[in-house]
Design an enzyme around this catalytic site. Structure first.
Site, PDB file in Angstrom:
ATOM      1  N   MET A 101       0.823  -1.197   0.000  1.00  0.00           N
ATOM      2  CA  MET A 101       0.000   0.000   0.000  1.00  0.00           C
ATOM      3  C   MET A 101       0.863   1.256   0.000  1.00  0.00           C
ATOM      4  O   MET A 101       0.562   2.234  -0.697  1.00  0.00           O
ATOM      5  CB  MET A 101      -0.938   0.018   1.212  1.00  0.00           C
ATOM      6  CG  MET A 101      -1.916   1.188   1.210  1.00  0.00           C
ATOM      7  SD  MET A 101      -2.996   1.249   2.657  1.00  0.00           S
ATOM      8  CE  MET A 101      -4.094  -0.133   2.331  1.00  0.00           C
TER       9      MET A 101
ATOM     10  N   TRP B 128       2.264   1.694  -3.394  1.00  0.00           N
ATOM     11  CA  TRP B 128       1.210   2.130  -4.307  1.00  0.00           C
ATOM     12  C   TRP B 128       1.050   3.647  -4.275  1.00  0.00           C
ATOM     13  O   TRP B 128       0.834   4.280  -5.316  1.00  0.00           O
ATOM     14  CB  TRP B 128      -0.112   1.458  -3.938  1.00  0.00           C
ATOM     15  CG  TRP B 128      -1.285   2.079  -4.633  1.00  0.00           C
ATOM     16  CD1 TRP B 128      -1.556   2.049  -5.977  1.00  0.00           C
ATOM     17  CD2 TRP B 128      -2.329   2.851  -4.033  1.00  0.00           C
ATOM     18  NE1 TRP B 128      -2.716   2.748  -6.242  1.00  0.00           N
ATOM     19  CE2 TRP B 128      -3.206   3.255  -5.075  1.00  0.00           C
ATOM     20  CE3 TRP B 128      -2.613   3.237  -2.734  1.00  0.00           C
ATOM     21  CZ2 TRP B 128      -4.339   4.031  -4.842  1.00  0.00           C
ATOM     22  CZ3 TRP B 128      -3.755   4.002  -2.498  1.00  0.00           C
ATOM     23  CH2 TRP B 128      -4.597   4.388  -3.537  1.00  0.00           C
ATOM     24  N   HIS B 129       1.196   4.250  -3.109  1.00  0.00           N
ATOM     25  CA  HIS B 129       1.096   5.703  -3.028  1.00  0.00           C
ATOM     26  C   HIS B 129       2.254   6.391  -3.748  1.00  0.00           C
ATOM     27  O   HIS B 129       2.084   7.496  -4.277  1.00  0.00           O
ATOM     28  CB  HIS B 129       1.058   6.159  -1.571  1.00  0.00           C
ATOM     29  CG  HIS B 129      -0.279   5.979  -0.924  1.00  0.00           C
ATOM     30  ND1 HIS B 129      -0.557   4.921  -0.067  1.00  0.00           N
ATOM     31  CD2 HIS B 129      -1.431   6.694  -1.007  1.00  0.00           C
ATOM     32  CE1 HIS B 129      -1.802   5.014   0.346  1.00  0.00           C
ATOM     33  NE2 HIS B 129      -2.363   6.068  -0.213  1.00  0.00           N
ATOM     34  N   GLY B 130       3.427   5.770  -3.773  1.00  0.00           N
ATOM     35  CA  GLY B 130       4.569   6.371  -4.458  1.00  0.00           C
ATOM     36  C   GLY B 130       5.876   5.774  -3.974  1.00  0.00           C
ATOM     37  O   GLY B 130       5.962   5.227  -2.874  1.00  0.00           O
TER      38      GLY B 130
END
Length: 405
Positions: free
Chosen positions: A328, A331-333
């Protein structure tokens, strides 16, 4: 024609009101004008991805066609009577669904902040919908597949930009049915309440915390040249801005969905009342949290238990918590503060489960009353706000400068 960010200004809502009236009248009298709903969806997609954003519009069209063909091919493979149901076909289908999102996420990290030419608003949420549809098809939960309805599901305009992330089977059940008049009036009433609450969250509270208070905290922290109470102030104001802004968008999406007779799931449920970190993730960005739980965490646990990677079920769950939350974070960066954010939440879930097991074993020795509940909420709230401070990237800018890490 002007081009709009979804729910970004009052004019967008005027367009919504005008466009949805015929659809709402039809639903009120027991008819769903699916052709008109398609026209409305296309109109708002053009408002979002047309004009100066035409490149993102082309990217959306190409991506959409690719994913529909991929899901259609896998569904027909599964429906073949002579299908050997080989696992590698399923794995390959999931892998093929992910590369566009990976490219979009990785490009800024390897090209100094430049955005990928194949990226567009909402690519993550559409990818999640595609992957979950493939997985549920493989699990046998999806018995019927209609490319046109699947297209409506992927491009459902109220949720395309910021979620919530719906499930294909749940969406189809609403799309193919028409609610009774009384039920639809209840949906409209609830939708109106959500819209007004969304306005309060997005245009009043998020504006106050994000545009009035937060710049003051940023300026004070910058002038202090090191640790100061302004950083603590920024931590809380950023957390409030993040919540009210995101929850406001989600309320708009759910409210508009209700007007269209689609009961899109809620995304937030008083997350700052959480008594522990697991409770928090059952209340915060719930559709994303449940997606990661169902399609990453649970499948990792099953895989590791099946192949006996660890002897202990507790160790298996703990490792999967950390992997799940790290994914996760990535996924944000691909920056240290997003990754650390995910790692901290993964470790917090491990600690939380350890504490709950200990508490259950020694429940006669551990007090439980209103004070302990409030204390648990206080600890959880402050931990979450601290991780949001890391997530914001402000500490990176404050101590290392905007061009580093």
């Amino acid at each position: 024609m002007r081009w709009y960010i979804p729910y970004g200004n009052p004019t967008y809502f005027i367009w919504l009101a005008v466009a949805l009236i015929p659809l709402m009248i039809g639903l009120l009298y027991g008819r769903r004008f699916r052709w008109y709903q398609t026209v409305v969806s296309l109109f708002f997609l053009i408002l979002t991805f047309g004009g100066p954003n035409w490149r993102t519009g082309i990217a959306l069209i190409c991506y959409f066609v690719y994913q529909v063909l991929l899901v259609s091919a896998y569904f027909h493979y599964r429906r073949r009577k002579d299908s050997p149901n080989k696992g590698w076909v399923f794995v390959l289908s999931v892998i093929l669904a992910i590369p566009p999102l990976v490219v979009v996420k990785v490009t800024p990290a390897i090209q100094s902040g430049k955005q990928s030419i194949i990226g567009f608003l909402g690519i993550s949420y559409i990818t999640f919908k595609v992957v979950q549809t493939i997985m549920e098809t493989r699990d046998g939960f999806i018995k019927e597949y209609h490319p046109i309805i699947f297209a409506q599901f992927l491009l459902f305009f109220p949720t395309i930009s910021s979620g919530p992330i719906d499930r294909y089977r749940r969406f189809v059940s609403d799309y193919e049915a028409v609610p009774a008049q009384k039920d639809y009036l209840d949906l409209v009433q609830t939708g109106v309440r959500y819209i007004f609450l969304g306005f309060l969250y997005k245009f009043v509270l998020a504006y106050y915390f994000g545009s009035v208070l937060m710049p003051q905290m940023q300026f004070g922290a910058m002038m202090a040249h090191g640790f100061s109470w302004y950083i603590i102030g920024y931590m809380y104001t950023y957390s409030m801005d993040l919540f009210f802004d995101f929850a406001g968008y989600s309320l708009f999406a759910v409210g508009i969905s209700y007007f269209m007779g689609i009961k899109t799931p809620m995304n937030f449920n008083h997350p700052f009342k959480s008594k522990n970190i697991k409770d928090f993730w059952n209340r915060w960005h719930m559709t994303l949290s449940f997606w990661f739980r169902d399609y990453i965490f649970m499948r990792l646990v099953f895989f590791m238990m099946k192949h006996k990677v660890f002897k202990s079920r507790i160790t298996t769950a703990n490792v999967c918590y950390i992997i799940n939350m790290l994914i996760m974070g990535f996924w944000h960066g691909e920056t240290w503060f997003y990754i650390l954010y995910g790692l901290l939440h993964g470790c917090a879930l491990v600690v939380n489960d350890t504490w709950l097991r200990y508490k259950k074993k020694h429940q006669d020795k551990i007090p439980h009353n209103k004070f302990t509940e409030l204390f648990a909420i206080f600890i959880t709230f402050n931990f979450v706000c601290f991780t949001f401070l890391i997530f914001s990237g402000f500490l990176n800018t404050l101590f290392f400068g905007p061009s580093k890490f």
